[in-house]
Design a protein around this motif. Structure first.
Motif, PDB file in Angstrom:
ATOM      1  N   CYS A  90       8.169  26.513  96.259  1.00  0.00           N
ATOM      2  CA  CYS A  90       8.833  26.823  97.523  1.00  0.00           C
ATOM      3  C   CYS A  90      10.338  26.923  97.345  1.00  0.00           C
ATOM      4  O   CYS A  90      10.982  27.810  97.936  1.00  0.00           O
ATOM      5  CB  CYS A  90       8.499  25.754  98.566  1.00  0.00           C
ATOM      6  N   LEU A 145       7.211  35.709  96.723  1.00  0.00           N
ATOM      7  CA  LEU A 145       5.948  35.089  96.324  1.00  0.00           C
ATOM      8  C   LEU A 145       5.288  35.884  95.205  1.00  0.00           C
ATOM      9  O   LEU A 145       4.778  35.310  94.234  1.00  0.00           O
ATOM     10  CB  LEU A 145       5.008  34.983  97.524  1.00  0.00           C
ATOM     11  N   VAL A 147       2.788  26.843  99.279  1.00  0.00           N
ATOM     12  CA  VAL A 147       3.705  27.448 100.249  1.00  0.00           C
ATOM     13  C   VAL A 147       3.470  26.968 101.668  1.00  0.00           C
ATOM     14  O   VAL A 147       4.374  27.070 102.510  1.00  0.00           O
ATOM     15  CB  VAL A 147       3.676  28.987 100.189  1.00  0.00           C
TER      16      VAL A 147
END
Length: 440
Positions: free
Chosen positions: A164, A182, A199
């Motif tokens: 993250c 991502l 996430v």
């Protein structure tokens, strides 16, 4: 020198292979530090043929990790299988039942079963060590359990997931979307093919539940963590944070509050001047607020084979030296659940981004609904969006535009109630974005 301390490693993935290699490489230094020769005598993995770059000759191989856990040739079982249930749980339980010390990096297992496993280990008189379960190579477990007994901790919080932090760093620096970052994180191996656990904040929540127990002397309560991930963070939010003097991080936060302990994981705006705001990329950081030491921040690698192996081997060295402490800092049977402070009672500043219809009276309507619930606004920022010429006499397009509010301290419940009223008034073009502000 006393008898060898014999290690059985269950799980030979990236971390397991790094542990075996580190023990071999540091054999002399470990023996000098602990007074015993530490040797890997057994391993278990599903794939015998994979090239791990290790010399495993002379080491017993077990297809069944629970058989390794019961082996008379092993003094300490290192569980690196992963997962809250299945072989990992069975292996740890078998090792404890057989009177073996256990070292694990398994945060999911501890978050869900740590209390029961700690009681079983203490009843059997064996150690259950888990430094690598939270923040990888950062020795935060040792800091909380052993380094601060004279302190009363009021808050522990931090960046506990490198995936993250990497995504948010890239979004901020390059103006990319969450989806684009991502994809890159997956290509680089920082994120799994199914990244949900990372996430959406669940990995951070498991680690936070463990740290909460150590910080406040309470039973592990993973179900009591309010969890929100980063998938809803937009580039505009990072831009606005920059303009306002903040940076967005996914934080896990546990703190004393009126009536109990508050545990929460969510995107958070932190002042750019704070130590934790400077932590970028896949790095982790944990800050402990305590009465005697004030603010203590630990920063370092939160994942990766070598960093995690470092924490695992540190636990092994302690056990080889005969260091045995209560698993969770005090006898597990004495740990009572803390009263949960629900997220609706959280009080703090808020960043609220509304997408409203560009027409007269909208900002006033929003401010009115906030004022009705005694929410004071520190600032209101409206971003103009260029549209085709409008026939509206006030120059309003009527189209969606962002309206950003920064509040003074308010409760989550009142913020949510005000937003429901604003939505009921028909002022919103899409769902609002809410990000908490964690001030120093």
């Amino acid at each position: 020198m006393t008898q060898d301390f014999r290690i059985g490693v269950a799980g030979l993935g990236t971390v397991g292979a790094a542990v075996v290699g580190m023990i071999a490489r540091r054999a002399e230094a470990l023996a000098a530090a602990t007074g015993r020769r530490i040797a890997v005598t057994a391993v278990s993995s599903r794939d015998r043929n994979r090239d791990r770059g290790l010399d495993l000759s002379g080491i017993a191989w077990f297809d069944d990790p629970t058989a390794l856990a019961r082996s008379a040739e092993v003094d300490c079982v290192v569980e690196l299988i992963g997962g809250a249930e299945g072989p990992a749980k069975a292996t740890v339980e078998a090792a404890i039942a057989a009177g073996k010390a256990v070292v694990t990096a398994n945060k999911a297992l501890l978050a869900h079963h740590g209390g029961a496993l700690a009681q079983a280990a203490e009843a059997r008189g064996v150690a259950l060590a888990y430094e690598a379960s939270a923040a990888g190579g950062i020795p935060v477990i040792k800091a909380l359990r052993e380094g601060l007994p004279g302190n009363e901790v009021s808050r522990v919080y931090g960046i506990l997931n490198g995936t993250c932090n990497y995504i948010l760093t890239r979004m901020e620096r390059e103006g990319l979307t969450f989806e684009a970052c991502l994809k890159d994180a997956q290509a680089l191996g920082y994120a799994e093919a199914d990244p949900t656990f990372d996430v959406e904040g669940f990995d951070t929540a498991h680690k936070l539940a463990i740290l909460t127990s150590l910080a406040f002397g309470t039973a592990i309560d993973a179900e009591g963590v309010a969890v929100e991930g980063i998938s809803g963070v937009q580039p505009l939010d990072l831009t606005m944070a920059e303009e306002l003097g903040y940076r967005i991080k996914l934080l896990g936060v546990a703190q004393r509050a009126e009536g109990g302990i508050e545990q929460r994981v969510h995107p958070t705006m932190v002042p750019k001047s704070s130590a934790i705001a400077q932590v970028m990329g896949v790095t982790n950081a944990v800050t402990i607020d305590a009465d005697a030491v004030g603010e203590l921040t630990l920063i370092g690698p939160g994942a990766g084979g070598q960093a995690t192996a470092s924490a695992v081997v540190a636990d092994i060295a302690d056990l080889a030296a005969g260091i045995l402490r209560p698993t969770l800092g005090r006898p597990a049977a004495a740990l009572a659940p803390a009263a949960r402070v629900e997220m609706a009672r959280h009080e703090g500043g808020y960043y609220v981004r509304l997408t409203v219809h560009d027409r007269p009276g909208v900002a006033a309507g929003v401010a009115t609904r906030m004022a009705e619930r005694a929410i004071s606004l520190e600032s209101i920022l409206q971003r103009r969006v260029e549209h085709a010429a409008s026939e509206d006499p006030h120059g309003r397009s009527g189209r969606p535009v962002p309206l950003v509010l920064i509040t003074y301290a308010a409760t989550e419940g009142t913020i949510r109630a005000a937003l429901e009223a604003i939505a009921a008034d028909g002022l919103l073009a899409e769902a609002p974005q809410v990000i908490r502000i964690e001030r120093e």
